[in-house]
Design a protein around this motif. Structure first.
Motif, short mmCIF file in Angstrom:
data_model
loop_
_atom_site.label_atom_id
_atom_site.label_comp_id
_atom_site.label_asym_id
_atom_site.label_seq_id
_atom_site.Cartn_x
_atom_site.Cartn_y
_atom_site.Cartn_z
N TYR A 64 0.83 -1.19 0.00
CA TYR A 64 0.00 0.00 0.00
C TYR A 64 0.87 1.25 0.00
O TYR A 64 2.01 1.24 0.49
N SER A 85 -9.10 -0.88 2.86
CA SER A 85 -8.33 -2.04 2.40
C SER A 85 -9.16 -3.31 2.32
O SER A 85 -8.84 -4.24 1.58
N THR A 118 -6.95 4.87 3.62
CA THR A 118 -6.41 3.71 2.90
C THR A 118 -6.57 2.44 3.72
O THR A 118 -6.96 1.39 3.21
#
Length: 793
Positions: A674, A741, A737
């Motif tokens: 990521y 996920s 984020t």
């Protein structure tokens, strides 16, 4: 018992009168009448002489810490200036390397902001007496004219819970009255959110047995406590309760947390307002003059007091108990009960406790409750409460939550060291097992050392399986801390014999050496390190920095400290040590002022700072090792504000690593990489989680700096606003984020929500259009760099 057991706990009476008239008070309402002949307040001469005696005793016995409780009567009647004087004198009298744990125990009715500001300044923790809700409290704890004290105490506790003072809150002390509803009392105490609760049996003797309601069974005090224990257990033990925790510990062969249970030798002395030195206050319930020793701080050393027959009797363990006690199956947990409760005219203290039946039922019932369920696998244990998890998710975590993490980490280290050493049955392992039986607190201190776990993980990973010298080092250090007699072969590494948490001895030209220990100190060939005098000139001790409310080790001796991603520095020269001490003091003041929510957790969980070698090109470097809970590594920066930021940042990694040892926050099967907005390279999910969590503290730090620059122009103010705008944007982006996920567990999602909450105050701080624009440009540049790097991968 031939050797002197040094005192490490001191009760200093600063005022001998009280503003309440509690009818269960052992000072004014029981057999001893000496209070009426004592000075009302301790004079400057008494305070100076007492501090000198304690410092002398700490120096003689090389004590790593002393614990002093300012007491009475009601100590707040002494006034702020006398309390300040006592704190300053005590701190100044202690030798270097000896930490001061300073507390005050009060009924709370006079506790106000002025006192708490003084206590914050002097690092004085506060314990408060409260017997439950108003009905329960007003049975005994009244003003002389009959008025209730309850409302004033609750107001004081509300003030003590405010963020700026919460770190001072030591706990609540409740004297049991079996006429009160046990669950109602417990719930009233828990509602005040204490870090600890002490339930005390009311003082009684065989001459004056404890009061029991009409129609009560033979064990009313056990029944009362067991009702609380069941309620406490069913609710997940949300707060430590000293008597229950002590029973649990002593049933496992470990040390008690209270003098009323267990066989640990008493190490407490009382200094009265006139300077007389007495035994424990509880003896005032036995007979007039029972605590007296005939000694005082002006004419006698504390070693002389320690040799008093009454002190020796309270330190004689199993041998000092009545025959009936020695034959009891729970004697190692009960310990005969509180010494004062054994008294009967004509027979002295050679009797079981007047609470014998209650203690037997309490201990055996808890034993059966604890052992009855099927054992839960270690990895499934959940030592944190829901409240702890919410605190930690926000990025903070107060002393209670961090202490719970520390306890879990200690248990993990214990299991890891056992896995390394138990199979071989070596002399080192045998010494460790013996120390666990005789001095478990000493072993815990070594097992809790951050680099103990780092060493054990290396061994179990095969990195140094053939080198079990570390086990011998741990065993010797624990036995030395316990002042035990032992003889053990230790490795000599690069010319040094190492004792984790204690220090190292220079021994050139050999690969191993025989170390002998005893109550007087350590001996290795011609070298000695004595507890009662300065050590061999080749001995380098671990040095500690004592700050208000926080004591930490500057670890520059342990070979296992090289566990961080940056190399450790060599032993600090005296000038470097002074620089570190000054920088830490300034950084700690900044953390307490600007990040109090983070500072409280740091004080509770960060025990070790390992100096690192300077970074390349003068770059600031710092690190937290995943397998070294309680330590961070830092190359000393040039300014205290940067050091404060690095301490807060790295301790975030320490906390989250400990949480991840206990709970799954994400699916470990997710092997994707990521984007971390602050890095050019992609990160695995745990790496992103760790970075995001650490940057909550970074954003909070810059928010505090911006608030400090409110209305001020200049380069420093402009830079702070840009830093805040950039870091909060990066952190907010990373939180989303993580949340998006699809790999977070329900608890991980709860953490993501908590991190949003924790970031919100920083997002609310105005920085101005120029800073926002600069931050957007920086974020866009970082994103473009990451996209360019991704295209090339």
């Amino acid at each position: 018992m031939s050797e002197t057991v040094p005192f490490s706990q001191f009760v200093l009476k600063v005022h001998s009168r009280c503003d309440l008239a509690c009818d269960h008070c052992y000072v004014y309402e029981h057999a001893d009448t000496s209070w009426s002949r004592k000075a009302r307040a301790a004079s400057d001469e008494v305070l100076e002489r007492t501090a000198g005696r304690i410092g002398e005793h700490a120096r003689t016995h090389r004590l790593p810490a002393v614990h002093v409780v300012l007491h009475g009567g009601e100590p707040l009647l002494a006034g702020p200036e006398r309390l300040r004087r006592a704190a300053e004198l005590l701190r100044a009298a202690l030798p270097a390397g000896c930490a001061l744990d300073l507390r005050i125990h009060t009924n709370g009715v006079l506790l106000n902001r002025r006192f708490l500001e003084l206590f914050a300044e002097q690092g004085i923790k506060v314990g408060v007496s409260l017997d439950g809700d108003r009905l329960a409290n007003d049975r005994h704890r009244l003003f002389p004219d009959g008025r209730s004290s309850h409302a004033k105490v609750l107001a004081a506790l509300a003030l003590l819970r405010e963020p700026e003072f919460r770190h001072l809150y030591a706990g609540l002390l409740c004297t049991i009255d079996v006429a009160n509803d046990p669950v109602a009392v417990y719930e009233a105490l828990v509602a005040e959110r204490p870090p600890r609760i002490d339930f005390l049996l009311p003082h009684a003797t065989w001459d004056h047995p404890p009061v029991a309601p009409e129609g009560a069974g033979p064990t009313p005090y056990a029944d009362w406590l067991l009702a609380v224990h069941r309620h406490w257990s069913e609710r997940g033990r949300p707060v430590p309760v000293r008597i229950f925790d002590s029973v649990h510990r002593t049933l496992r062969g470990r040390s008690s947390l209270t003098e009323s249970l267990g066989l640990d030798p008493a190490d407490l002395v009382v200094v009265e307002t006139d300077g007389t030195l007495e035994q424990a206050d509880s003896l005032k319930t036995a007979y007039d003059g029972a605590p007296a020793t005939g000694f005082d701080v002006f004419a006698h050393s504390l070693d002389e007091v320690a040799r008093h027959p009454g002190m020796r009797e309270r330190q004689s363990g199993l041998a000092g108990l009545a025959a009936q006690c020695r034959a009891c199956p729970v004697v190692r947990s009960c310990g005969g009960g509180l010494y004062a409760h054994r008294y009967r005219t004509g027979g002295g203290f050679d009797h079981p406790s007047v609470y014998c039946g209650d203690l037997l039922k309490l201990i055996t019932t808890i034993r059966d409750r604890v052992s009855a369920p099927v054992a839960v696998p270690a990895q499934q244990r959940r030592p944190l409460t829901a409240a702890h998890l919410d605190e930690l998710a926000d990025g903070l975590g107060g002393p209670d939550a961090v202490a719970a993490l520390g306890r879990a980490q200690l248990e993990l280290s214990r299991r890891l060291v056992t896995a390394v050493g138990a199979a071989g049955g070596s002399p080192a392992w045998q010494l460790l097992a013996e120390t666990d039986r005789t001095a478990p607190g000493a072993l815990d201190a070594v097992l809790a050392h951050p680099y103990t776990r780092a060493w054990a993980v290396r061994c179990l990973g095969g990195e140094q399986r053939a080198d079990l010298g570390g086990l011998a080092e741990l065993a010797a250090a624990a036995a030395a801390r316990g002042r035990a007699e032992f003889e053990l072969v230790l490795p000599v590494r690069a010319g040094w014999l190492h004792l984790p948490t204690l220090g190292r001895l220079r021994l050139d030209g050999r690969s191993e050496a025989v170390l002998r220990g005893g109550p007087d100190g350590l001996r290795c060939g011609e070298h000695t390190v004595g507890w009662d005098r300065a050590g061999d000139h080749l001995w380098q001790p671990v040095r500690k920095v004592a700050l208000p409310g926080w004591t930490l080790a500057l670890e520059d001796t342990d070979p296992q400290r090289d566990s961080h991603q940056w190399p450790a520095a060599d032993r600090l020269a005296d000038a470097e040590l002074l620089d570190w001490t000054g920088a830490l003091r300034e950084a700690w003041e900044l953390l307490g002022r600007d990040l109090p929510g983070y500072a409280a957790g740091i004080a509770a969980g960060l025990a070790t700072v390992t100096p690192l070698a300077p970074g390349p090109d003068g770059r600031d470097v710092s690190a937290a090792a995943r397998q070294a809970y309680g330590a961070v590594g830092i190359a000393r920066p040039t300014t205290a504000p940067v050091l404060a930021l690095l301490l807060a940042h790295e301790f975030q990694h320490v906390k989250l690593g400990a949480v991840l040892d206990l709970y799954d926050l994400y699916d470990p099967a997710d092997e994707r990489l990521y984007r971390a907005p602050w890095r050019p390279d992609p990160r695995p999910l745990e790496g992103l989680l760790q970075g995001t969590y650490a940057h909550l503290a970074v954003a909070a730090y810059w928010a505090s700096r911006v608030r400090a620059y409110d209305g001020i122009r200049g380069d420093a103010a402009t830079a702070a606003r840009r830093q805040l705008a950039t870091w909060r944007a990066h952190t907010a982006d990373a939180i989303e984020t993580l949340a998006g996920s699809g790999s977070l567990t329900p608890l991980g999602e709860r953490f993501a929500a908590g991190m949003r909450t924790g970031l919100a105050p920083a997002l609310a701080v105005p920085v101005g259009a120029a800073a926002e624009r600069a931050a957007r440009e920086a974020v866009a540049a970082d994103l473009a760099a990451w996209q360019g790097a991704a295209a090339r991968r």
